[in-house]
Design a protein around this motif. Structure first.
Motif, PDB file in Angstrom:
ATOM      1  N   ASP A   5       0.832  -1.206   0.000  1.00 52.35           N
ATOM      2  CA  ASP A   5       0.000   0.000   0.000  1.00 52.35           C
ATOM      3  C   ASP A   5       0.866   1.256   0.000  1.00 52.35           C
ATOM      4  OD1 ASP A   5      -2.408  -1.346  -0.031  1.00 52.35           O
ATOM      5  OD2 ASP A   5      -2.570  -1.398   2.158  1.00 52.35           O
ATOM      6  N   ILE A   6       1.901   1.241   0.806  1.00 50.85           N
ATOM      7  CA  ILE A   6       2.802   2.400   0.869  1.00 50.85           C
ATOM      8  C   ILE A   6       3.493   2.603  -0.472  1.00 50.85           C
ATOM      9  CG2 ILE A   6       4.902   3.293   1.941  1.00 50.85           C
ATOM     10  CD1 ILE A   6       3.970   1.874   4.526  1.00 50.85           C
ATOM     11  N   LEU A   7       3.913   1.507  -1.092  1.00 51.44           N
ATOM     12  CA  LEU A   7       4.588   1.607  -2.390  1.00 51.44           C
ATOM     13  C   LEU A   7       3.640   2.118  -3.473  1.00 51.44           C
ATOM     14  CD1 LEU A   7       7.127   0.988  -4.130  1.00 51.44           C
ATOM     15  CD2 LEU A   7       6.116  -1.250  -4.541  1.00 51.44           C
ATOM     16  N   LEU A   8       2.439   1.529  -3.555  1.00 45.42           N
ATOM     17  CA  LEU A   8       1.509   1.878  -4.630  1.00 45.42           C
ATOM     18  C   LEU A   8       0.882   3.257  -4.463  1.00 45.42           C
ATOM     19  CD1 LEU A   8      -0.359  -1.482  -5.249  1.00 45.42           C
ATOM     20  CD2 LEU A   8       1.349  -0.399  -6.694  1.00 45.42           C
ATOM     21  N   TRP A   9       0.543   3.634  -3.249  1.00 49.80           N
ATOM     22  CA  TRP A   9      -0.215   4.860  -3.043  1.00 49.80           C
ATOM     23  C   TRP A   9       0.595   5.981  -2.402  1.00 49.80           C
ATOM     24  CZ3 TRP A   9      -3.866   3.933  -6.135  1.00 49.80           C
ATOM     25  CH2 TRP A   9      -4.419   2.670  -6.231  1.00 49.80           C
ATOM     26  N   ILE A  11       4.411   6.123  -2.720  1.00 51.70           N
ATOM     27  CA  ILE A  11       5.674   6.383  -3.409  1.00 51.70           C
ATOM     28  C   ILE A  11       5.488   6.461  -4.925  1.00 51.70           C
ATOM     29  CG2 ILE A  11       7.981   5.457  -3.853  1.00 51.70           C
ATOM     30  CD1 ILE A  11       7.853   4.209  -1.040  1.00 51.70           C
ATOM     31  N   ALA A  12       4.748   5.526  -5.501  1.00 48.09           N
ATOM     32  CA  ALA A  12       4.624   5.432  -6.960  1.00 48.09           C
ATOM     33  C   ALA A  12       4.074   6.703  -7.624  1.00 48.09           C
ATOM     34  CB  ALA A  12       3.782   4.218  -7.342  1.00 48.09           C
ATOM     35  N   PRO A  13       3.025   7.345  -7.089  1.00 48.30           N
ATOM     36  CA  PRO A  13       2.537   8.555  -7.769  1.00 48.30           C
ATOM     37  C   PRO A  13       3.594   9.652  -7.868  1.00 48.30           C
ATOM     38  CG  PRO A  13       0.910   7.781  -6.198  1.00 48.30           C
ATOM     39  CD  PRO A  13       2.144   6.972  -5.971  1.00 48.30           C
ATOM     40  N   TYR A  14       4.347   9.847  -6.799  1.00 42.15           N
ATOM     41  CA  TYR A  14       5.383  10.878  -6.824  1.00 42.15           C
ATOM     42  C   TYR A  14       6.532  10.481  -7.744  1.00 42.15           C
ATOM     43  CZ  TYR A  14       2.746  12.636  -2.915  1.00 42.15           C
ATOM     44  OH  TYR A  14       1.739  13.110  -2.129  1.00 42.15           O
ATOM     45  N   LEU A  15       6.831   9.206  -7.779  1.00 43.88           N
ATOM     46  CA  LEU A  15       7.869   8.719  -8.677  1.00 43.88           C
ATOM     47  C   LEU A  15       7.468   8.938 -10.138  1.00 43.88           C
ATOM     48  CD1 LEU A  15      10.595   7.255  -8.828  1.00 43.88           C
ATOM     49  CD2 LEU A  15       9.322   5.109  -8.874  1.00 43.88           C
ATOM     50  N   MET A  16       6.207   8.730 -10.455  1.00 37.55           N
ATOM     51  CA  MET A  16       5.726   8.938 -11.826  1.00 37.55           C
ATOM     52  C   MET A  16       5.801  10.410 -12.222  1.00 37.55           C
ATOM     53  SD  MET A  16       5.178   6.033 -12.921  1.00 37.55           S
ATOM     54  CE  MET A  16       6.070   5.044 -11.761  1.00 37.55           C
TER      55      MET A  16
END
Length: 100
Positions: A5-9, A11-16
């Motif tokens: 959950d932490i990775l998908l919601w 970290i991932a949006p900011y990484l994109m």
């Protein structure tokens, strides 16, 4: 919350966003003359002449649907007696109509 959950919601949006901005800057700096406005090349193929406007219409419907979904508060759907399941079924029905 799990690590997924932490990775998908988290970290991932900011990484994109970082990839989008970084890629745009990189492309502008190293492929400046590769950017062109000659969109008529897209319509040389008969299938693209049909598919490209339909694709863009579909994207427009998806974006508008998400914006409307973000604008409508849960309190409004509760006030009119619309359950969350019915709300999603209605959204899917509208999306399905765009495919017709």
């Amino acid at each position: 919350m799990s690590w997924l959950d932490i990775l998908l919601w988290g970290i991932a949006p900011y990484l994109m966003v970082v990839v989008l901005v970084g890629g745009t800057i990189w492309r502008y700096r190293y492929d400046k003359f590769g950017w062109t406005t000659r969109s008529s090349e897209l319509y040389e193929s008969r299938l693209l002449r049909i598919g490209s406007p339909l694709f863009h219409f579909g994207l427009l419907v998806v974006i508008i649907g998400h914006v409307i979904g973000l604008i409508i508060p849960k309190s409004l759907t509760d006030a009119v007696g619309l359950s969350q399941d019915a709300y999603h079924v209605q959204a899917l029905a509208i999306a399905w109509c765009t495919l017709m």
